[in-house]
Design an enzyme around this catalytic site. Structure first.
Site, PDB file in Angstrom:
ATOM      1  N   HIS A 185       0.797  -1.232   0.000  1.00 39.88           N
ATOM      2  CA  HIS A 185       0.000   0.000   0.000  1.00 39.88           C
ATOM      3  C   HIS A 185       0.827   1.277   0.000  1.00 39.88           C
ATOM      4  O   HIS A 185       0.270   2.370  -0.112  1.00 39.88           O
ATOM      5  CB  HIS A 185      -0.931   0.003   1.216  1.00 39.88           C
ATOM      6  CG  HIS A 185      -1.715  -1.261   1.362  1.00 39.88           C
ATOM      7  ND1 HIS A 185      -1.307  -2.299   2.173  1.00 39.88           N
ATOM      8  CD2 HIS A 185      -2.864  -1.662   0.767  1.00 39.88           C
ATOM      9  CE1 HIS A 185      -2.179  -3.284   2.084  1.00 39.88           C
ATOM     10  NE2 HIS A 185      -3.124  -2.940   1.236  1.00 39.88           N
ATOM     11  N   GLY A 243      -7.520  11.986   7.643  1.00 37.89           N
ATOM     12  CA  GLY A 243      -8.183  10.943   6.883  1.00 37.89           C
ATOM     13  C   GLY A 243      -8.148  11.202   5.388  1.00 37.89           C
ATOM     14  O   GLY A 243      -7.981  10.285   4.591  1.00 37.89           O
ATOM     15  N   ARG A 279      -6.410  16.694   2.265  1.00 32.91           N
ATOM     16  CA  ARG A 279      -5.974  17.466   3.427  1.00 32.91           C
ATOM     17  C   ARG A 279      -4.490  17.227   3.701  1.00 32.91           C
ATOM     18  O   ARG A 279      -3.789  18.128   4.154  1.00 32.91           O
ATOM     19  CB  ARG A 279      -6.818  17.112   4.651  1.00 32.91           C
ATOM     20  CG  ARG A 279      -6.550  18.034   5.836  1.00 32.91           C
ATOM     21  CD  ARG A 279      -7.709  18.085   6.813  1.00 32.91           C
ATOM     22  NE  ARG A 279      -8.836  18.784   6.240  1.00 32.91           N
ATOM     23  CZ  ARG A 279     -10.061  18.260   6.076  1.00 32.91           C
ATOM     24  NH1 ARG A 279     -10.290  17.021   6.439  1.00 32.91           N
ATOM     25  NH2 ARG A 279     -11.034  18.969   5.568  1.00 32.91           N
ATOM     26  N   ARG A 322      -2.984   4.294  -4.673  1.00 29.33           N
ATOM     27  CA  ARG A 322      -4.428   4.423  -4.454  1.00 29.33           C
ATOM     28  C   ARG A 322      -4.845   5.859  -4.134  1.00 29.33           C
ATOM     29  O   ARG A 322      -5.894   6.090  -3.528  1.00 29.33           O
ATOM     30  CB  ARG A 322      -4.916   3.482  -3.341  1.00 29.33           C
ATOM     31  CG  ARG A 322      -4.766   2.005  -3.670  1.00 29.33           C
ATOM     32  CD  ARG A 322      -5.148   1.121  -2.495  1.00 29.33           C
ATOM     33  NE  ARG A 322      -5.011  -0.276  -2.839  1.00 29.33           N
ATOM     34  CZ  ARG A 322      -6.035  -1.142  -2.900  1.00 29.33           C
ATOM     35  NH1 ARG A 322      -7.261  -0.725  -2.657  1.00 29.33           N
ATOM     36  NH2 ARG A 322      -5.821  -2.409  -3.220  1.00 29.33           N
ATOM     37  N   ARG A 368      -2.875  11.382  14.626  1.00 31.32           N
ATOM     38  CA  ARG A 368      -4.083  11.507  13.807  1.00 31.32           C
ATOM     39  C   ARG A 368      -4.661  12.902  13.971  1.00 31.32           C
ATOM     40  O   ARG A 368      -4.784  13.418  15.092  1.00 31.32           O
ATOM     41  CB  ARG A 368      -5.115  10.463  14.214  1.00 31.32           C
ATOM     42  CG  ARG A 368      -6.532  10.807  13.730  1.00 31.32           C
ATOM     43  CD  ARG A 368      -7.499   9.675  13.755  1.00 31.32           C
ATOM     44  NE  ARG A 368      -8.880  10.138  13.783  1.00 31.32           N
ATOM     45  CZ  ARG A 368      -9.499  10.772  12.790  1.00 31.32           C
ATOM     46  NH1 ARG A 368      -8.856  11.061  11.687  1.00 31.32           N
ATOM     47  NH2 ARG A 368     -10.771  11.140  12.913  1.00 31.32           N
ATOM     48  N   GLY A 413      -8.091  14.872  12.621  1.00 28.32           N
ATOM     49  CA  GLY A 413      -9.315  14.703  11.838  1.00 28.32           C
ATOM     50  C   GLY A 413     -10.508  15.342  12.498  1.00 28.32           C
ATOM     51  O   GLY A 413     -10.396  16.039  13.510  1.00 28.32           O
ATOM     52  N   SER A 414     -11.653  15.078  11.937  1.00 31.54           N
ATOM     53  CA  SER A 414     -12.897  15.636  12.460  1.00 31.54           C
ATOM     54  C   SER A 414     -13.573  14.630  13.383  1.00 31.54           C
ATOM     55  O   SER A 414     -13.298  13.430  13.339  1.00 31.54           O
ATOM     56  CB  SER A 414     -13.832  16.014  11.313  1.00 31.54           C
ATOM     57  OG  SER A 414     -14.142  14.866  10.547  1.00 31.54           O
ATOM     58  N   GLU A 464     -15.517   9.431  16.323  1.00 31.96           N
ATOM     59  CA  GLU A 464     -14.753   9.446  15.079  1.00 31.96           C
ATOM     60  C   GLU A 464     -14.592   7.992  14.637  1.00 31.96           C
ATOM     61  O   GLU A 464     -15.342   7.149  15.102  1.00 31.96           O
ATOM     62  CB  GLU A 464     -13.434  10.210  15.230  1.00 31.96           C
ATOM     63  CG  GLU A 464     -12.566   9.796  16.416  1.00 31.96           C
ATOM     64  CD  GLU A 464     -11.728   8.592  16.110  1.00 31.96           C
ATOM     65  OE1 GLU A 464     -10.772   8.706  15.322  1.00 31.96           O
ATOM     66  OE2 GLU A 464     -11.991   7.512  16.682  1.00 31.96           O
ATOM     67  N   MET A 465     -13.638   7.681  13.743  1.00 30.21           N
ATOM     68  CA  MET A 465     -13.639   6.334  13.183  1.00 30.21           C
ATOM     69  C   MET A 465     -12.275   5.645  13.114  1.00 30.21           C
ATOM     70  O   MET A 465     -12.175   4.555  12.560  1.00 30.21           O
ATOM     71  CB  MET A 465     -14.257   6.349  11.777  1.00 30.21           C
ATOM     72  CG  MET A 465     -15.685   6.865  11.740  1.00 30.21           C
ATOM     73  SD  MET A 465     -16.474   6.706  10.112  1.00 30.21           S
ATOM     74  CE  MET A 465     -16.801   4.950  10.061  1.00 30.21           C
ATOM     75  N   GLU A 466     -11.213   6.248  13.665  1.00 29.22           N
ATOM     76  CA  GLU A 466      -9.887   5.682  13.461  1.00 29.22           C
ATOM     77  C   GLU A 466      -9.021   5.498  14.698  1.00 29.22           C
ATOM     78  O   GLU A 466      -8.105   4.663  14.697  1.00 29.22           O
ATOM     79  CB  GLU A 466      -9.095   6.563  12.471  1.00 29.22           C
ATOM     80  CG  GLU A 466      -9.573   6.522  11.040  1.00 29.22           C
ATOM     81  CD  GLU A 466     -10.745   7.443  10.767  1.00 29.22           C
ATOM     82  OE1 GLU A 466     -11.549   7.141   9.874  1.00 29.22           O
ATOM     83  OE2 GLU A 466     -10.861   8.482  11.450  1.00 29.22           O
ATOM     84  N   SER A 473     -16.527  19.066  14.201  1.00 26.09           N
ATOM     85  CA  SER A 473     -17.072  19.642  12.974  1.00 26.09           C
ATOM     86  C   SER A 473     -18.601  19.623  12.954  1.00 26.09           C
ATOM     87  O   SER A 473     -19.218  20.345  12.170  1.00 26.09           O
ATOM     88  CB  SER A 473     -16.549  18.860  11.765  1.00 26.09           C
ATOM     89  OG  SER A 473     -16.907  17.494  11.873  1.00 26.09           O
ATOM     90  N   ASP A 474     -19.187  18.799  13.797  1.00 25.57           N
ATOM     91  CA  ASP A 474     -20.645  18.755  13.937  1.00 25.57           C
ATOM     92  C   ASP A 474     -20.971  18.226  15.324  1.00 25.57           C
ATOM     93  O   ASP A 474     -20.112  17.641  15.991  1.00 25.57           O
ATOM     94  CB  ASP A 474     -21.274  17.871  12.861  1.00 25.57           C
ATOM     95  CG  ASP A 474     -20.785  16.435  12.938  1.00 25.57           C
ATOM     96  OD1 ASP A 474     -21.537  15.582  13.458  1.00 25.57           O
ATOM     97  OD2 ASP A 474     -19.649  16.155  12.513  1.00 25.57           O
ATOM     98  N   ARG A 503     -14.942  24.654   8.270  1.00 25.72           N
ATOM     99  CA  ARG A 503     -14.112  23.487   8.588  1.00 25.72           C
ATOM    100  C   ARG A 503     -12.660  23.737   8.181  1.00 25.72           C
ATOM    101  O   ARG A 503     -11.732  23.406   8.907  1.00 25.72           O
ATOM    102  CB  ARG A 503     -14.635  22.238   7.856  1.00 25.72           C
ATOM    103  CG  ARG A 503     -15.949  21.723   8.403  1.00 25.72           C
ATOM    104  CD  ARG A 503     -16.339  20.427   7.733  1.00 25.72           C
ATOM    105  NE  ARG A 503     -17.667  19.993   8.159  1.00 25.72           N
ATOM    106  CZ  ARG A 503     -18.029  18.728   8.301  1.00 25.72           C
ATOM    107  NH1 ARG A 503     -17.168  17.763   8.062  1.00 25.72           N
ATOM    108  NH2 ARG A 503     -19.248  18.412   8.686  1.00 25.72           N
TER     109      ARG A 503
END
Length: 237
Positions: A5, A21, A25, A44, A88, A90-91, A180-182, A204-205, A218
């Site tokens: 990768h 992410g 950015r 990718r 990391r 991110g939002s 978040e997701m990570e 961000s929200d 943002r």
């Protein structure tokens, strides 16, 4: 030296990598803040750059969305490219009523509904936490910068769209600040590799109130988070 990768050669990444992410950015950070940035990966479309910030080598590369994607890139950086620190940036969606839009949340811990930890075959539940060294430095630098920030638990969710009517209420009741997701996957990989990791997120929200920043807001807000992460990268060099 290329992995499945990442196409970079060994030595192409600095010891500290900032990981948003979004690949665009990563490009923005490299072009805005880094001196003489060099594109070292674009497999990718996951853009990775290395340059210097205030004379200190720093890399920035996207993680993609979700724990599986973060798991791949952070693993390869830690194990194949001798990266020592991943931050990391991110939002996140706010849960705590004490959080406002544009606030920064630093993830001391990262709860998760993911099954990522099962691969480690532990006799119990693993609690993913950040590097205290990175956390302490980030809090000190954030205070010096006058940032509005909170430190606490994040929720790293596998589901952005959830079929349950109120999936976050229980996490809010347990004091989780934001979703978040990570982060949880990053923290687990860092623990297994004996490396350091930290998640710095901008609200961000707000999931409870329904408030959200527009695209322009943002962009302006995220620069504070980027500058905080860069200051930590310089501090640990």
């Amino acid at each position: 030296m290329a992995t499945p990768h990442i196409s970079a050669e060994k030595g192409a990444f600095a010891k500290t990598v900032l990981m948003p992410g979004d690949p665009l950015r990563a490009k923005f950070i490299a072009e805005t803040y880094l001196e003489a940035p060099v594109l070292v990966n674009n497999v990718r479309g996951i853009q990775g750059y290395t340059g210097t910030y205030k004379g200190v080598p720093v890399s920035v590369m996207a993680s993609g969305m979700g724990i599986p994607s973060m798991g791949i890139y952070s693993y390869e950086l830690f194990h194949f490219y001798d990266v020592e620190n991943i931050i990391r940036i991110g939002s996140a969606g706010g849960l705590s009523p004490n959080l406002k839009l544009r606030d920064i949340v630093i993830g001391m811990g990262a709860c998760t509904n993911s099954n990522y930890a099962s691969q480690f075959c532990l006799d119990g539940s693993f609690a993913p936490i950040c590097s205290y060294d990175l956390l302490e430095r980030a809090v000190c630098r954030g205070r010096e910068m006058g940032l509005r920030m909170q430190v606490g638990n994040l929720l790293s969710s596998d589901a952005f769209y959830n079929a349950r009517p109120d999936p976050n209420r229980g996490w809010l009741d347990m004091g989780v600040l934001a979703v978040e997701m990570e982060a949880a996957g990053l923290y687990m990989n860092a623990a297994k590799a004996g490396k350091r990791a930290l998640a710095i997120c901008t609200i961000s929200d707000h999931i409870i109130t329904g408030e959200a920043l527009d695209a322009e807001a943002r962009q302006n807000t995220f620069t504070q988070m980027m500058e905080l992460a860069l200051s930590v990268a310089v501090d640990i060099a």
